[in-house]
Design an enzyme around this catalytic site. Structure first.
Site, mmCIF file in Angstrom:
data_model
loop_
_atom_site.group_PDB
_atom_site.id
_atom_site.type_symbol
_atom_site.label_atom_id
_atom_site.label_comp_id
_atom_site.label_asym_id
_atom_site.label_seq_id
_atom_site.Cartn_x
_atom_site.Cartn_y
_atom_site.Cartn_z
ATOM 1 C CG HIS A 124 -1.891 0.974 1.429
ATOM 2 N ND1 HIS A 124 -1.632 2.272 1.821
ATOM 3 C CD2 HIS A 124 -3.236 0.896 1.273
ATOM 4 C CE1 HIS A 124 -2.772 2.943 1.883
ATOM 5 N NE2 HIS A 124 -3.762 2.133 1.562
ATOM 6 C CG ASP A 201 0.463 -2.396 6.212
ATOM 7 O OD1 ASP A 201 -0.455 -2.561 7.034
ATOM 8 O OD2 ASP A 201 0.328 -1.709 5.183
ATOM 9 C CD GLN A 204 -6.808 -4.674 4.168
ATOM 10 O OE1 GLN A 204 -7.751 -5.406 4.475
ATOM 11 N NE2 GLN A 204 -6.996 -3.441 3.721
ATOM 12 C CE LYS A 227 -7.301 -0.602 6.162
ATOM 13 N NZ LYS A 227 -8.000 -0.016 5.034
ATOM 14 C CB CYS A 365 -3.647 3.185 -1.537
ATOM 15 S SG CYS A 365 -4.878 4.430 -1.219
HETATM 16 N N1 PMP Z 1 -1.832 -0.615 4.584
HETATM 17 C C1 PMP Z 1 -2.791 -1.383 4.031
HETATM 18 C C2 PMP Z 1 -2.446 -2.742 3.533
HETATM 19 C C3 PMP Z 1 -4.086 -0.888 3.947
HETATM 20 O O1 PMP Z 1 -5.050 -1.641 3.395
HETATM 21 C C4 PMP Z 1 -4.379 0.417 4.441
HETATM 22 C C5 PMP Z 1 -5.776 0.995 4.370
HETATM 23 N N2 PMP Z 1 -6.352 0.938 3.091
HETATM 24 C C6 PMP Z 1 -3.350 1.165 4.996
HETATM 25 C C7 PMP Z 1 -2.091 0.609 5.061
HETATM 26 C C8 PMP Z 1 -3.574 2.546 5.545
HETATM 27 O O2 PMP Z 1 -4.102 2.472 6.816
HETATM 28 P P1 PMP Z 1 -4.830 3.703 7.524
HETATM 29 O O3 PMP Z 1 -6.223 3.708 6.980
HETATM 30 O O4 PMP Z 1 -4.757 3.377 8.944
HETATM 31 O O5 PMP Z 1 -4.094 4.930 7.198
#
Ligand code: PMP
Length: 407
Positions: A124, A201, A204, A227, A365
């Site tokens: 991401h 990270d 998910q 999430k 993203c």
């Molecule tokens: N990393 C991953 C794999 C994500 O899916 C997301 C959210 N789409 C993020 C980072 C960003 O997280 P946050 O919404 O807490 O900024």
């Protein structure tokens, strides 16, 4: 086991799921983007503001103590959920903040020209851009571990890329686009053997499976609350104690100090050193309730339920003419990115919305992953334990209809 749970009753815990969109029952298939909230979470936030609202750590009055206890209680709950010590858990606004904290406080003072940062193709932007900023400022270079046809990391190549100049490896536990579950323990073990610091990270992963963060062998682990049934603007960074002790603060202000003089300031101990200013107290109360809620169902049951939904959806979607699913990792979370021949992802998502179906379209993203597949965007249906098989069938029916319209 998932059979023992009445999933219809679980679903009824989510007030929003009863609403209609464009005159049709909502089918929410965008939980990888943000999850819906059970009444227990909404009520915990409401109750905090109605009965306990005060700032943390500054007041000795009753409300101040209650607010502090609620905030620290949430930290303890989240720590137990992740299997880590509460004192090693920095509460913050989410994964984006958590990864930037590592970038600014750990990487920026340490990396230099000649060093390398290893990332993966499926990251991401939140796990790419902070490292690019570090690279630009330090002269370090970024290298990328590639994926194979299934959308899995090519582990042999990844391990071969762990050369002595690599100081940091940042990778996602679960891909938000492909659903690929990366073998985090194995990757961290190989990195650690070579003295490479690992940043995982977990955005998910935390909503979908039981986590043993301490047992993973990583150095840093980031999660986001919104999430995992919690409020937006909540999240956490877990780090090995030795890193937290050695890291300078990222932001300065109240709460993160022990003593301030104009001649100099003594910082507070971690984790408070990294929590400058008034935190999202009500949000963390909600996140504590979310953790209680998820634990009440059981993460193993949630994982099993979502596996069933994924299998059903994958089989149903494979009947749709011209549809291609990106990623069929052997370990996969309930996320399906797809393309339909002759139809743009945004058009599909727009027409599906008119049918009451919420799927995400776009680059998610993850521009470098889109570049790998040579597409600007995909449609993504992501499932949570509160979805149903009937919803998936209605989604696929709607998709068939929409596809004919666009053909
Ligand atoms: N990393 C991953 C794999 C994500 O899916 C997301 C959210 N789409 C993020 C980072 C960003 O997280 P946050 O919404 O807490 O900024």
């Amino acid at each position: 086991m998932s059979e023992a749970i009445d999933w219809a009753r679980v679903r009824a815990d989510f007030p929003l799921l009863t609403r209609e969109v464009h005159g049709r029952p909502l089918i929410y298939l965008d939980s990888a983007n943000t999850g819906q909230k059970p009444a227990a979470v909404i009520e915990a936030v409401d109750d905090f503001y109605r009965r306990h609202n005060a700032n943390v750590s500054r007041a000795v009055h009753a409300l101040g103590s209650e607010a502090t206890e609620a905030y620290e209680g949430a930290r303890r709950k989240l720590a137990a959920f992740l299997n880590v010590h509460a004192n090693d858990l920095v509460l913050c606004s989410g994964t984006t903040f958590a990864l930037n904290l590592v970038a600014y406080s750990w990487a920026l003072p340490r990396l230099k020209a000649g060093d390398a940062i290893l990332l993966t193709r499926m990251e991401h932007h939140a796990n790419i851009v902070p490292w690019q900023i570090v690279a630009q400022r330090t002269g370090a270079v970024i290298r990328v571990a590639e994926i194979d046809e299934r959308g899995e990391l090519d582990l042999e190549r990844l391990f071969a890329q762990m050369t002595p100049d690599v100081k940091l490896l940042a990778f996602t536990h679960v891909s938000n686009v492909l659903g690929t579950v990366n073998p985090a323990r194995e990757i961290c073990r190989e990195a650690r053997r070579r003295g490479i610091v690992t940043v995982v990270d977990g955005s998910q992963a935390a909503p979908h499976r039981a986590l043993d963060v301490a047992g993973l062998g990583c150095d840093f682990y980031a999660i986001t609350g919104h999430k995992m049934a919690g409020p937006t603007g909540t999240g956490a960074l877990w780090a090995r104690r030795e890193h937290l002790e050695a890291m300078p603060p990222f932001l300065g202000g109240g709460e993160m100090i022990r003593e301030v003089r104009f001649e100099g300031t003594v910082y507070n101990d971690p984790p408070h050193r990294f929590e400058a200013g008034t935190p999202n107290i009500a949000g963390f109360v909600g996140l504590g309730a979310a953790v209680d809620y998820l634990s009440g169902i059981g993460m193993a049951a949630i994982e099993a339920r979502e596996k069933e939904l994924l299998a059903h959806a994958t089989a149903a979607l494979s009947q749709v003419e011209g549809l291609r699913i990106l990623g069929d990792a052997r370990e996969k979370a309930a996320v399906i990115s797809f393309l339909v021949e002759g139809a743009h992802a945004h058009d599909l998502a727009t027409l599906l919305d008119l049918e009451g179906v919420a799927v995400r379209s776009g680059h998610h993203c993850a521009h470098p992953l889109m570049q790998h597949y040579g597409v600007p965007a995909t449609c993504r249906a992501s499932f949570a334990f509160y979805n149903t098989v009937e919803e998936i069938d209605r989604f696929v029916e709607a998709l068939q209809k929409v596809r004919r319209l666009l053909a």
